[in-house]
Design an enzyme around this catalytic site. Sequence first.
Site: not given
Length: 270
Positions: A7-8, A39-40, A70-72, A162, A194-196
């Site tokens: 992931d980012s 990344y988004g 990471c979906n992005t 983050e 979004c995995t966040h």
Amino acid sequence: MAVGVFDSGLGGLTVQQAIAARMPDLPLVYFGDNAHAPYGVRDADDIFALTCAAVERLWQDGCDLVILACNTASAAALRRMQETWLPADKRVLGVFVPLIEALTERHWGDNSPPREVAVKHVALFATPATVASRAFQRELAFRAVGVDVEAQPCGGLVDAIEDGDEILAEALVRSHVEALKRRMPHPQAAVLGCTHYPLMAKAFQDALGPDVSVFSQADLVAASLDDYLKRRPEFVGPGTVSRFLTTGDPARVSAKATQFLRRPIVFEPA
Ligand code: DGL
């Protein structure tokens, strides 16, 4: 035998955690590109280059199969990686398809034409890059007809997570849900794309209300990986050690990960 999870930043830990719970004997190497998150807000070339570099690093740890948690990256880079970059003995899988299969009540390998499904009004919360890619709507259209999707780009939310700023993250969730509800007052389902965002799942559910089913990816991706490895066991790579790697400051990233997942997590430099 090890599988890579990318992931980012911190978001993919939600997926890593679900995979570890379902397959406790499978070594997992996590790579968080925290130095380059979010990344988004990046363009597709940038996301492609960063994601390829991360996947190459995971190969060094014996991961022949990498989950883009990471979906992005799944939306902006996965198809190009598979078509132009990936060697034949490696695999990279994204996080969209398991979610859409769950939403449309399909099983893996069901390639029948798109059909009517129970859910008609879906709210999608995702990063600006994922929303702009329209990858979710494209994958959905392969499987379902008559579903109205209203997408909300949740600017600022990944940064707040983050940074470990839960108060700002909660305020942003409320304002993004309000903005979406002005355009779609009564969604039946909400997708945390979004995995966040599962790290703020309670804030999303509270803002959406109890009647909205909130779909997040972690358990769906874990179940899909379990199924994939039963069919393709050769893609469990030669790595034997579970670890957490970051391009950011390991002490800082470890502290934020421990805060969000409420258990100790120790990152090493990538
Ligand atoms: N967890 C990533 C996703 O699923 C976050 C992307 C970002 O860094 O903006 O999209």
